[in-house]
Design a protein around this motif. Structure first.
Motif, PDB file in Angstrom:
ATOM      1  N   ASN A  47      41.870  65.878  67.810  1.00  0.00           N
ATOM      2  CA  ASN A  47      43.387  66.776  66.685  1.00  0.00           C
ATOM      3  C   ASN A  47      43.979  66.072  66.402  1.00  0.00           C
ATOM      4  O   ASN A  47      44.669  65.436  67.208  1.00  0.00           O
ATOM      5  CB  ASN A  47      43.426  67.941  67.102  1.00  0.00           C
ATOM      6  CG  ASN A  47      44.098  68.929  65.603  1.00  0.00           C
ATOM      7  OD1 ASN A  47      43.184  68.286  64.962  1.00  0.00           O
ATOM      8  ND2 ASN A  47      44.908  69.703  66.297  1.00  0.00           N
TER       9      ASN A  47
ATOM     10  N   ASP B 286      38.248  62.665  60.704  1.00  0.00           N
ATOM     11  CA  ASP B 286      38.985  63.582  59.133  1.00  0.00           C
ATOM     12  C   ASP B 286      37.978  64.809  59.953  1.00  0.00           C
ATOM     13  O   ASP B 286      37.524  65.194  60.653  1.00  0.00           O
ATOM     14  CB  ASP B 286      37.960  62.398  58.286  1.00  0.00           C
ATOM     15  CG  ASP B 286      36.895  62.466  58.825  1.00  0.00           C
ATOM     16  OD1 ASP B 286      35.845  62.984  58.949  1.00  0.00           O
ATOM     17  OD2 ASP B 286      36.093  61.090  58.525  1.00  0.00           O
ATOM     18  N   LYS B 287      38.201  65.571  58.554  1.00  0.00           N
ATOM     19  CA  LYS B 287      37.965  67.332  58.440  1.00  0.00           C
ATOM     20  C   LYS B 287      36.415  67.310  58.595  1.00  0.00           C
ATOM     21  O   LYS B 287      35.868  67.991  59.753  1.00  0.00           O
ATOM     22  CB  LYS B 287      38.316  67.806  57.708  1.00  0.00           C
ATOM     23  CG  LYS B 287      37.600  69.177  57.422  1.00  0.00           C
ATOM     24  CD  LYS B 287      37.930  69.656  55.925  1.00  0.00           C
ATOM     25  CE  LYS B 287      37.688  71.662  56.141  1.00  0.00           C
ATOM     26  NZ  LYS B 287      38.006  71.714  54.796  1.00  0.00           N
ATOM     27  N   GLU B 288      35.708  66.052  58.045  1.00  0.00           N
ATOM     28  CA  GLU B 288      34.530  66.150  58.421  1.00  0.00           C
ATOM     29  C   GLU B 288      33.995  65.938  59.627  1.00  0.00           C
ATOM     30  O   GLU B 288      32.333  66.323  59.343  1.00  0.00           O
ATOM     31  CB  GLU B 288      33.799  65.289  56.980  1.00  0.00           C
ATOM     32  CG  GLU B 288      31.644  65.407  56.950  1.00  0.00           C
ATOM     33  CD  GLU B 288      31.082  64.354  56.952  1.00  0.00           C
ATOM     34  OE1 GLU B 288      30.356  64.214  56.370  1.00  0.00           O
ATOM     35  OE2 GLU B 288      31.952  63.502  55.967  1.00  0.00           O
TER      36      GLU B 288
ATOM     37  N   GLU C 231      33.940  68.825  61.844  1.00  0.00           N
ATOM     38  CA  GLU C 231      32.974  69.772  61.410  1.00  0.00           C
ATOM     39  C   GLU C 231      32.112  69.720  62.061  1.00  0.00           C
ATOM     40  O   GLU C 231      31.235  70.549  62.621  1.00  0.00           O
ATOM     41  CB  GLU C 231      33.012  69.776  60.406  1.00  0.00           C
ATOM     42  CG  GLU C 231      34.202  70.694  59.630  1.00  0.00           C
ATOM     43  CD  GLU C 231      33.470  70.531  58.317  1.00  0.00           C
ATOM     44  OE1 GLU C 231      32.438  69.947  57.489  1.00  0.00           O
ATOM     45  OE2 GLU C 231      34.615  71.317  57.183  1.00  0.00           O
TER      46      GLU C 231
END
Length: 402
Positions: free
Chosen positions: A212, A216-218, A221
């Protein structure tokens, strides 16, 4: 006495005879009725359904004779099968060089008159005869002979039906063994794959915590995608196992219970959210049936009504009725509905309607197949009607305990 010649197709004829699996079987009423009728029509002391084996003739049915078989060398029927298209008529065996020294003619004096109709299978092999025998010289009328031919035809039909039944039983035994193998395979898959999948899910959650802020966000996911896919695979494995183990539910003894209490237990297992309304049967009938099998049926149907529902407020109505022999149930929901071109195959194993559930997941086509199998095992039927984007109704019935 002249011993009958061996037919030119003897090897294939014997194979055809063996394929019937009828030699040395128990006597059967259907065949005994035919020989009894033959003696009555022809007015003879003896009637036989005789099958010509390699070294003997064996009687599937006999009237007026104590022995169950004789040596082929002494057999009148062994002569009869040499000409499959025509009956063998011997009005007085004492005057026929083929039979005048036969023990049945000279010693036992029972084989004076003989009339045999070859029993010919669909491939043209003469397997034996339907024959009538008497201890006195005799002649059959044309009508008697035609009746005997008709009876012989019925014998060959019975032979074919018996063979089909035997083949069907063999196929069912083979299918049962294969089904047991599939069940074992499903159990192995459940054990060997579900634990690694659980490890993948827990490891994914752990990695998300550790990484965490470092990805990055992608990238993060992708962990959610791995977790979702793992859950889908785990559910799929559970459904396969449930499908192959559903037959074991049929062996449970009937129980007595209130339907509404039973349905509320299922709703509790499904962990229903507040956006769900269910209308239970007003009459709240008392049922006496296979509780566990019915539970599996309702669990799948109610579960589907929730999963495949695109409305803000899910509404399910359950109705119940009964007559002397059956319980009748109806489940109606306000969900997505089923496309008309897919409704005929909705109960086929691994067949799904071309849609995703309210969470975006596609079904595996196992649940409704399991439902149909259970309903039919309970001597019932199930049907579905649907209006796309409006509602779906499942009607099914199960037989009451006899």
């Amino acid at each position: 006495m002249i011993t009958a010649a061996i037919p030119t197709n003897e090897r294939f004829r014997l194979q055809a005879l063996k394929s019937l699996n009828i030699l040395d079987t128990e006597y059967e009423k259907e065949f005994d009725d035919i020989t009894s009728l033959a003696t009555f029509i022809c007015g003879t002391e003896i009637a036989l359904i005789s099958l010509i084996d390699k070294d003997r003739q064996w009687f599937k049915s006999k009237q007026g004779l104590k022995v169950s078989e004789t040596h082929r060398d002494f057999s009148f029927c062994a002569h009869a099968i040499l000409d499959p298209e025509n009956p063998l008529i011997v009005n007085d065996a004492r005057k026929d060089e083929r039979f005048r020294d036969n023990p049945f003619t000279q010693k036992d004096k029972i084989g004076i008159f003989y009339a045999g109709i070859p029993l010919v299978d669909k491939n043209g092999f003469a397997l034996g005869t339907l024959c009538v025998i008497d201890s006195k010289p005799k002649e059959l009328s044309e009508r008697q002979l035609e009746s005997l031919k008709s009876l012989a035809n019925q014998v060959t039909i019975l032979f074919e039906l018996n063979k089909k039944n035997n083949d069907l039983e063999k196929f069912q035994r083979k299918l049962k063994r294969r089904n047991e193998s599939l069940k074992d395979f499903a159990r192995v898959i459940s054990h060997d794959l579900k634990m690694p999948l659980a490890n993948i899910i827990s490891t994914t959650d752990l990695l998300k915590i550790i990484l965490n802020g470092k990805l990055d966000k992608e990238s993060m996911e992708y962990f959610d995608y791995i977790k979702t896919s793992s859950f889908s695979m785990s559910n799929y494995i559970s459904d396969v196992l449930g499908h192959y183990e559903s037959e074991s539910l049929i062996n449970n003894k009937p129980e007595t219970f209130y339907l509404n209490d039973f349905l509320k237990e299922i709703v509790a297992l499904l962990s229903i959210k507040p956006d769900f309304t269910i209308h239970y049967p007003e009459n709240n009938p008392i049922l006496e049936c296979n509780r566990l099998a019915l539970k599996q049926i309702f669990f799948n149907l109610i579960g589907n009504s929730i999963k495949y529902n695109d409305k803000d407020q899910i509404v399910i109505c359950i109705e119940a009725n009964e007559d002397e022999k059956f319980y009748y149930f109806k489940i109606t929901d306000n969900g997505m509905g089923i496309p008309k071109d897919e409704i005929d195959t909705i109960f086929d194993l691994f067949t799904t309607a071309n849609m995703v559930d309210r969470n975006g997941n596609k079904g595996n086509g196992i649940g409704l197949s399991t439902v149909k199998k259970l309903v039919e095992k309970l001597n019932g039927t199930i049907n579905v009607t649907s209006q796309e984007k409006v509602q779906t109704t499942f009607d099914f019935c199960i037989q009451k305990p006899i």
